[in-house]
Design an enzyme around this catalytic site. Structure first.
Site, mmCIF file in Angstrom:
data_model
loop_
_atom_site.group_PDB
_atom_site.id
_atom_site.type_symbol
_atom_site.label_atom_id
_atom_site.label_comp_id
_atom_site.label_asym_id
_atom_site.label_seq_id
_atom_site.Cartn_x
_atom_site.Cartn_y
_atom_site.Cartn_z
ATOM 1 N N ARG A 1 0.815 -1.186 -0.049
ATOM 2 C CA ARG A 1 0.058 -0.073 -0.074
ATOM 3 C C ARG A 1 0.968 1.245 -0.190
ATOM 4 O O ARG A 1 1.740 1.230 0.694
ATOM 5 C CB ARG A 1 -0.792 0.028 1.422
ATOM 6 C CG ARG A 1 -1.593 1.472 1.346
ATOM 7 C CD ARG A 1 -3.031 1.504 0.507
ATOM 8 N NE ARG A 1 -3.346 2.868 0.786
ATOM 9 C CZ ARG A 1 -4.529 2.996 1.355
ATOM 10 N NH1 ARG A 1 -5.317 1.855 2.220
ATOM 11 N NH2 ARG A 1 -5.203 4.132 1.623
ATOM 12 N N ARG B 1 -5.170 1.595 -5.115
ATOM 13 C CA ARG B 1 -4.279 0.993 -3.911
ATOM 14 C C ARG B 1 -4.512 -0.664 -3.965
ATOM 15 O O ARG B 1 -5.286 -1.159 -4.712
ATOM 16 C CB ARG B 1 -4.856 1.219 -2.559
ATOM 17 C CG ARG B 1 -6.437 0.926 -2.373
ATOM 18 C CD ARG B 1 -7.028 1.800 -1.449
ATOM 19 N NE ARG B 1 -7.550 2.903 -1.940
ATOM 20 C CZ ARG B 1 -8.238 3.787 -1.536
ATOM 21 N NH1 ARG B 1 -8.966 3.627 -0.628
ATOM 22 N NH2 ARG B 1 -8.522 5.060 -2.075
ATOM 23 N N ASP C 1 -6.631 -1.783 0.793
ATOM 24 C CA ASP C 1 -7.214 -0.672 1.942
ATOM 25 C C ASP C 1 -7.986 -1.688 3.023
ATOM 26 O O ASP C 1 -8.977 -2.442 2.591
ATOM 27 C CB ASP C 1 -8.251 0.161 1.238
ATOM 28 C CG ASP C 1 -8.785 1.308 2.003
ATOM 29 O OD1 ASP C 1 -8.030 1.461 3.025
ATOM 30 O OD2 ASP C 1 -9.792 2.003 1.708
ATOM 31 N N ASP D 1 -10.132 -0.862 6.457
ATOM 32 C CA ASP D 1 -11.018 0.166 7.428
ATOM 33 C C ASP D 1 -11.543 -0.509 8.351
ATOM 34 O O ASP D 1 -12.288 -1.570 7.930
ATOM 35 C CB ASP D 1 -11.931 1.073 6.493
ATOM 36 C CG ASP D 1 -10.913 2.097 5.503
ATOM 37 O OD1 ASP D 1 -9.970 2.392 5.999
ATOM 38 O OD2 ASP D 1 -11.614 2.210 4.524
#
Length: 173
Positions: A86, A95, A98, A100
């Protein structure tokens, strides 16, 4: 040792074989100490948000149980992102991976490092559709409607967002 807490993690990738990146990330998260993955959604193909001149994304959502506190879970997920190459060029950039944290045991936090629940998760089909698949009755903190109701409302409001199931969830969890 504290009791395990439930966390919701969203995964996304649109570079370097994104379907394989997301599947490998699920496996990497499952290998983290003090983390047990309890459910994984199918993989979804989604259009990019915020910066359209990039490939489509592959997204998924997983539920996990952890005794790690939120900052430690965030650091562990960022270490996985870094291992997967990343690079943070600009907001909403393409990317390799990711990760989250969408929710952590209903906690509300507004630190500079981690905002919980994720402030835009409830607005994104690429989060709510996979979450609705694995936890249709899940209600994010600050929201009244379930994941299933929110996913349906988002789909109805923006059918052009084209969130499509791409592959079934990984079977090794």
């Amino acid at each position: 040792m504290s009791a395990a807490k439930t966390a919701v993690v969203a995964l996304g990738s649109n570079l370097d074989a994104p379907q394989q990146q997301v599947a490998a990330a699920v496996a990497a998260i499952a290998m983290l100490p003090e983390v047990a993955v309890s459910a994984v959604s199918s993989l979804y193909r989604t259009k990019p948000v915020g910066y359209a001149d990039q490939p489509d994304f592959v997204n998924a959502v997983l539920l996990l149980q952890t005794t790690l506190p939120p900052p430690a879970l965030l650091l562990a997920l960022q270490a996985i992102e870094n291992r997967f190459g990343r690079v943070r060029h600009f907001r909403n950039a393409p990317r390799t991976l990711d990760l989250d944290i969408i929710d952590y045991a209903g906690l509300c936090s507004h630190s500079t490092e981690l905002e919980l629940p994720h402030p835009r998760a409830h607005l994104r089909q690429f989060v709510m559709a996979p979450l609705a698949e694995i936890a249709p009755d899940y209600v994010l903190p600050g929201q009244r409607d379930s994941a299933a109701a929110m996913a349906a409302a988002l789909r109805q409001a923006a059918p052009q967002d084209d969130v499509v199931v791409l592959a079934p969830p990984p079977t090794w969890i």
